[in-house]
Design a protein around this motif. Structure first.
Motif, PDB file in Angstrom:
ATOM      1  N   PRO A  46      37.142  73.660  41.479  1.00 45.35           N
ATOM      2  CA  PRO A  46      36.038  74.478  41.986  1.00 45.35           C
ATOM      3  C   PRO A  46      36.136  74.777  43.483  1.00 45.35           C
ATOM      4  O   PRO A  46      35.839  75.892  43.909  1.00 45.35           O
ATOM      5  N   ALA A  47      36.550  73.803  44.268  1.00 48.23           N
ATOM      6  CA  ALA A  47      36.640  74.031  45.718  1.00 48.23           C
ATOM      7  C   ALA A  47      37.679  75.104  46.046  1.00 48.23           C
ATOM      8  O   ALA A  47      37.481  75.908  46.962  1.00 48.23           O
ATOM      9  N   ALA A  48      38.767  75.131  45.301  1.00 42.19           N
ATOM     10  CA  ALA A  48      39.795  76.154  45.533  1.00 42.19           C
ATOM     11  C   ALA A  48      39.258  77.541  45.186  1.00 42.19           C
ATOM     12  O   ALA A  48      39.468  78.501  45.944  1.00 42.19           O
ATOM     13  N   ALA A  79      33.963  84.375  38.241  1.00 45.18           N
ATOM     14  CA  ALA A  79      34.304  84.196  36.821  1.00 45.18           C
ATOM     15  C   ALA A  79      35.068  82.888  36.602  1.00 45.18           C
ATOM     16  O   ALA A  79      34.816  82.179  35.620  1.00 45.18           O
ATOM     17  N   TYR A  80      35.991  82.555  37.498  1.00 51.86           N
ATOM     18  CA  TYR A  80      36.706  81.282  37.364  1.00 51.86           C
ATOM     19  C   TYR A  80      35.755  80.095  37.503  1.00 51.86           C
ATOM     20  O   TYR A  80      35.850  79.118  36.755  1.00 51.86           O
ATOM     21  N   LEU A  81      34.839  80.174  38.457  1.00 50.79           N
ATOM     22  CA  LEU A  81      33.878  79.073  38.630  1.00 50.79           C
ATOM     23  C   LEU A  81      33.020  78.898  37.377  1.00 50.79           C
ATOM     24  O   LEU A  81      32.813  77.779  36.909  1.00 50.79           O
ATOM     25  N   TRP A  82      32.517  80.008  36.841  1.00 55.12           N
ATOM     26  CA  TRP A  82      31.696  79.912  35.639  1.00 55.12           C
ATOM     27  C   TRP A  82      32.528  79.434  34.441  1.00 55.12           C
ATOM     28  O   TRP A  82      32.027  78.718  33.585  1.00 55.12           O
ATOM     29  N   ALA A  83      33.785  79.832  34.393  1.00 51.74           N
ATOM     30  CA  ALA A  83      34.649  79.359  33.307  1.00 51.74           C
ATOM     31  C   ALA A  83      34.821  77.842  33.382  1.00 51.74           C
ATOM     32  O   ALA A  83      34.717  77.144  32.365  1.00 51.74           O
ATOM     33  N   LEU A  84      35.088  77.326  34.573  1.00 51.69           N
ATOM     34  CA  LEU A  84      35.208  75.865  34.720  1.00 51.69           C
ATOM     35  C   LEU A  84      33.913  75.174  34.330  1.00 51.69           C
ATOM     36  O   LEU A  84      33.933  74.122  33.677  1.00 51.69           O
ATOM     37  N   ASP A  85      32.783  75.764  34.712  1.00 53.91           N
ATOM     38  CA  ASP A  85      31.492  75.183  34.370  1.00 53.91           C
ATOM     39  C   ASP A  85      31.286  75.171  32.854  1.00 53.91           C
ATOM     40  O   ASP A  85      30.896  74.161  32.287  1.00 53.91           O
ATOM     41  N   PRO A  94      25.088  73.453  40.421  1.00 50.06           N
ATOM     42  CA  PRO A  94      24.454  74.755  40.158  1.00 50.06           C
ATOM     43  C   PRO A  94      24.176  75.544  41.436  1.00 50.06           C
ATOM     44  O   PRO A  94      24.191  76.769  41.419  1.00 50.06           O
ATOM     45  N   ASP A  95      23.943  74.840  42.551  1.00 44.93           N
ATOM     46  CA  ASP A  95      23.744  75.540  43.826  1.00 44.93           C
ATOM     47  C   ASP A  95      25.003  76.293  44.245  1.00 44.93           C
ATOM     48  O   ASP A  95      24.917  77.366  44.844  1.00 44.93           O
ATOM     49  N   LEU A  96      26.170  75.726  43.939  1.00 42.85           N
ATOM     50  CA  LEU A  96      27.430  76.405  44.253  1.00 42.85           C
ATOM     51  C   LEU A  96      27.517  77.717  43.475  1.00 42.85           C
ATOM     52  O   LEU A  96      27.892  78.751  44.029  1.00 42.85           O
ATOM     53  N   LEU A  97      27.154  77.674  42.207  1.00 41.91           N
ATOM     54  CA  LEU A  97      27.192  78.896  41.398  1.00 41.91           C
ATOM     55  C   LEU A  97      26.194  79.930  41.914  1.00 41.91           C
ATOM     56  O   LEU A  97      26.508  81.127  41.965  1.00 41.91           O
ATOM     57  N   ASP A  98      25.014  79.487  42.329  1.00 42.78           N
ATOM     58  CA  ASP A  98      24.021  80.418  42.874  1.00 42.78           C
ATOM     59  C   ASP A  98      24.514  81.044  44.178  1.00 42.78           C
ATOM     60  O   ASP A  98      24.375  82.254  44.387  1.00 42.78           O
TER      61      ASP A  98
END
Length: 185
Positions: A46-48, A79-85, A94-98
């Motif tokens: 996620p950090a990447a 999209a990559y972040l949501w895929a990992l989630d 969830p704050d990261l996604l927001d």
């Protein structure tokens, strides 16, 4: 004109951009943000993806030239972040996604054209992702989420035109040139 070429890994983005840029040297080509991050993570992290999203967004807000093509934009990394989630690979705050969604929406206000290369096994030139050791599940999940995100007008905004391009190399190039001609200034 500000163009973003989006798609999951190994869909032919670099090839398409290179082919287009050879015929249209007035466009500044911005590389994949992965090439611009210093840190190297072992596998998808996620950090990447968050770091790449920030780079992708910043360079659209402060372009170096009026005519540019960015390999990947903030939509890709959201999209990559949501895929990992969704895959529950990493505990994503969830704050990261927001925050990622807000950064993406703001940056997309500066984009004229998003060229999406959807995943299709029969139309990509080069080695198959599995032969490269790519994560097939992440690739497919990101692709599906990206295709949903480009339909979200609140995220993409009213300015950006979305064009999905598939087919063999020459057909993709012709479709890209046609989209630039249709939606360019």
């Amino acid at each position: 004109m500000r163009i973003v070429v989006s798609g999951t890994h190994a869909t032919g983005k670099s090839t398409l951009i290179s082919d287009f840029a050879l015929r249209h040297p007035q466009f500044v080509v911005l590389p994949d943000p992965f090439e611009l991050i210093d840190e190297r993570w072992d596998g998808p992290h996620p950090a990447a993806f968050a770091a790449q999203l920030r780079i992708a967004a910043d360079r659209l807000r402060h372009p170096e030239a009026a005519d540019l093509i960015a390999e990947r934009g903030p939509l890709d990394f959201l999209a990559y972040l949501w895929a990992l989630d969704r895959m529950d690979v990493a505990g994503i705050d969830p704050d990261l996604l927001d925050r990622a969604r807000a950064i993406t929406a703001e940056a997309m206000r500066h984009v004229d054209l998003v060229v999406v290369l959807p995943l299709a096994a029969d139309d990509v030139d080069g080695p198959a992702p599995d032969e490269d050791g790519e994560d097939a599940e992440l690739r497919e999940m990101m692709n599906d989420i990206l295709l949903d995100l480009v339909d979200d007008e609140d995220l993409v905004g009213p300015r950006a035109r979305i064009v999905e391009i598939g087919g063999a190399r020459e057909a993709r190039l012709a479709a890209f040139i046609d989209a630039v001609d249709r939606f360019g200034r």
